[in-house]
Write a protein that holds these residues in place. Structure first.
Motif, mmCIF file in Angstrom:
data_model
loop_
_atom_site.group_PDB
_atom_site.id
_atom_site.type_symbol
_atom_site.label_atom_id
_atom_site.label_comp_id
_atom_site.label_asym_id
_atom_site.label_seq_id
_atom_site.Cartn_x
_atom_site.Cartn_y
_atom_site.Cartn_z
ATOM 1 N N PHE A 64 0.703 -1.346 -0.341
ATOM 2 C CA PHE A 64 -0.220 -0.201 -0.202
ATOM 3 C C PHE A 64 0.910 1.229 0.075
ATOM 4 O O PHE A 64 0.502 2.172 -1.033
ATOM 5 C CB PHE A 64 -1.180 0.379 1.690
ATOM 6 C CG PHE A 64 -1.784 -1.062 0.914
ATOM 7 C CD1 PHE A 64 -2.779 -1.411 -0.025
ATOM 8 C CD2 PHE A 64 -1.922 -2.023 2.578
ATOM 9 C CE1 PHE A 64 -4.092 -2.396 0.315
ATOM 10 C CE2 PHE A 64 -3.196 -3.000 2.117
ATOM 11 C CZ PHE A 64 -3.344 -3.711 1.412
ATOM 12 N N TYR A 65 1.474 1.600 0.858
ATOM 13 C CA TYR A 65 2.870 2.232 0.612
ATOM 14 C C TYR A 65 4.335 1.996 0.315
ATOM 15 O O TYR A 65 4.818 1.782 1.740
ATOM 16 C CB TYR A 65 2.676 3.104 2.118
ATOM 17 C CG TYR A 65 1.121 4.011 2.657
ATOM 18 C CD1 TYR A 65 1.181 4.938 2.172
ATOM 19 C CD2 TYR A 65 0.183 3.155 3.641
ATOM 20 C CE1 TYR A 65 -0.486 5.487 2.054
ATOM 21 C CE2 TYR A 65 -0.997 3.785 3.729
ATOM 22 C CZ TYR A 65 -1.379 4.349 2.754
ATOM 23 O OH TYR A 65 -2.540 5.155 3.243
ATOM 24 N N PRO A 66 4.789 1.851 -0.171
ATOM 25 C CA PRO A 66 5.422 1.313 -0.777
ATOM 26 C C PRO A 66 7.379 1.545 -0.110
ATOM 27 O O PRO A 66 7.867 1.443 0.497
ATOM 28 C CB PRO A 66 6.555 1.373 -2.060
ATOM 29 C CG PRO A 66 5.230 2.118 -2.463
ATOM 30 C CD PRO A 66 3.817 2.402 -1.056
ATOM 31 N N SER A 67 7.054 3.290 0.181
ATOM 32 C CA SER A 67 7.859 4.382 1.314
ATOM 33 C C SER A 67 7.066 5.805 1.664
ATOM 34 O O SER A 67 6.080 5.695 1.814
ATOM 35 C CB SER A 67 8.451 4.945 -0.338
ATOM 36 O OG SER A 67 7.277 6.286 -1.141
ATOM 37 N N TRP A 68 8.392 5.994 1.752
ATOM 38 C CA TRP A 68 7.449 7.690 3.615
ATOM 39 C C TRP A 68 6.958 8.035 2.572
ATOM 40 O O TRP A 68 6.173 9.193 3.070
ATOM 41 C CB TRP A 68 9.065 7.547 4.303
ATOM 42 C CG TRP A 68 9.420 6.822 5.088
ATOM 43 C CD1 TRP A 68 10.702 5.954 4.702
ATOM 44 C CD2 TRP A 68 8.954 6.027 6.564
ATOM 45 N NE1 TRP A 68 11.108 5.037 5.717
ATOM 46 C CE2 TRP A 68 9.821 4.962 7.214
ATOM 47 C CE3 TRP A 68 7.740 6.790 7.067
ATOM 48 C CZ2 TRP A 68 9.483 4.319 7.830
ATOM 49 C CZ3 TRP A 68 7.908 6.173 8.149
ATOM 50 C CH2 TRP A 68 8.215 5.224 9.288
#
Length: 285
Positions: free
Chosen positions: A63-67
């Motif tokens: 869902f959220y691959p990176s900050w």
């Protein structure tokens, strides 16, 4: 460190386990004035446990691959682009004429001699094929034992199919090897002419047309048989082609139907607004 990386997940699990173990070992000692530390330890352990569960779910669902994606910041990436459709030199030299009425020309693909045809194929490209930037148009292949019609008739046939469409008229002979022809068309047509590499329609009559369709199913999606063949061939065609089959008495009707079965022309894609860069499993550490 990416939010979906295995290293972050392992670190979170280890810290959570250490916090829980420390809380269990020190539970009896955290009494009296230290009860506040006990409460804080419980809250810290719950937060770490929830964070570990969240990281696990996020890694599974990506869902959220990176900050940056978590904070709503877009990471610009270079989107893929496609090269424009380019005409062979001999066709590019006639582009001015082709842009007006389209172009009918003898087509001499590589390996034509191995097809053992009764005559060289004749192709028609619509005006859209000669536009700046290039357009890949759908293709309709007509197989016949008769000589191709004159240029004006071929242009009329293309209009019946609903332009823009490319027509390729192939005159087969008694010794034409159908599997070799199917393989040759599959390789030569999309590499030497500005046509789509899929979704072709085939028009012909009898066993030869059905055999060519069966041998080239990676390219052909529709078959029109005209004039109607014998009952045995019709039965075989119905069993092999199923839904995208047309059987009728005339070529114009076959072309009108075939034009409804082919995909629309395709222009080279353009890069639009940059999007967030997705993570890849192979890149995680």
């Amino acid at each position: 460190m990416e939010l979906t990386s295995l290293a972050l997940l392992a670190t979170s699990a280890v810290v959570t386990a250490a916090a829980l173990a420390g809380l269990v070992l020190l539970w009896r000692r955290l009494r009296g004035p230290f009860v506040v530390v006990r409460v804080g330890g419980i809250l810290l352990a719950e937060i770490l446990l929830l964070a570990s569960i969240g990281l696990t779910v996020n890694r599974a669902g990506d869902f959220y691959p990176s900050w940056a994606s978590l904070l709503g910041e877009a990471t610009p990436v270079r989107l893929p682009t496609a090269d424009p459709v380019r005409l062979p030199p001999q066709l590019a030299a006639q582009a001015s004429a082709g842009r007006t009425n389209g172009l009918v020309f003898p087509w001499h693909p590589a390996g034509e001699r191995d097809w053992r045809l009764a005559g060289s194929p004749v192709a028609y490209l619509p005006p859209e094929s000669f536009q700046a930037g290039g357009v890949a148009v759908p293709a309709i292949v007509v197989v016949s034992t008769a000589a191709p019609p004159v240029d004006t008739v071929i242009r009329g046939l293309a209009k019946a199919a609903g332009e823009p469409v490319a027509l390729v008229i192939v005159r087969i002979g008694r010794t034409t090897p159908i599997p070799v022809l199917a393989t040759g068309l599959s390789h030569a047509l999309p590499t030497s002419l500005p046509v789509l590499g899929h979704g072709w329609a085939l028009i012909g009559s009898g066993v030869a047309a059905l055999s060519l369709w069966q041998a080239g199913q990676q390219r052909f999606v529709a078959l029109a048989l005209t004039p109607p063949p014998d009952a045995t061939t019709v039965h075989k065609a119905q069993a092999a082609v199923r839904t995208r089959l047309w059987i009728g008495p005339d070529l114009l009707g076959a072309l009108r139907w075939a034009g409804t079965q082919t995909p629309p022309p395709l222009e080279p894609p353009v890069a639009l607004t940059p999007i967030s860069s997705p993570s890849t499993r192979s890149g995680r550490s």
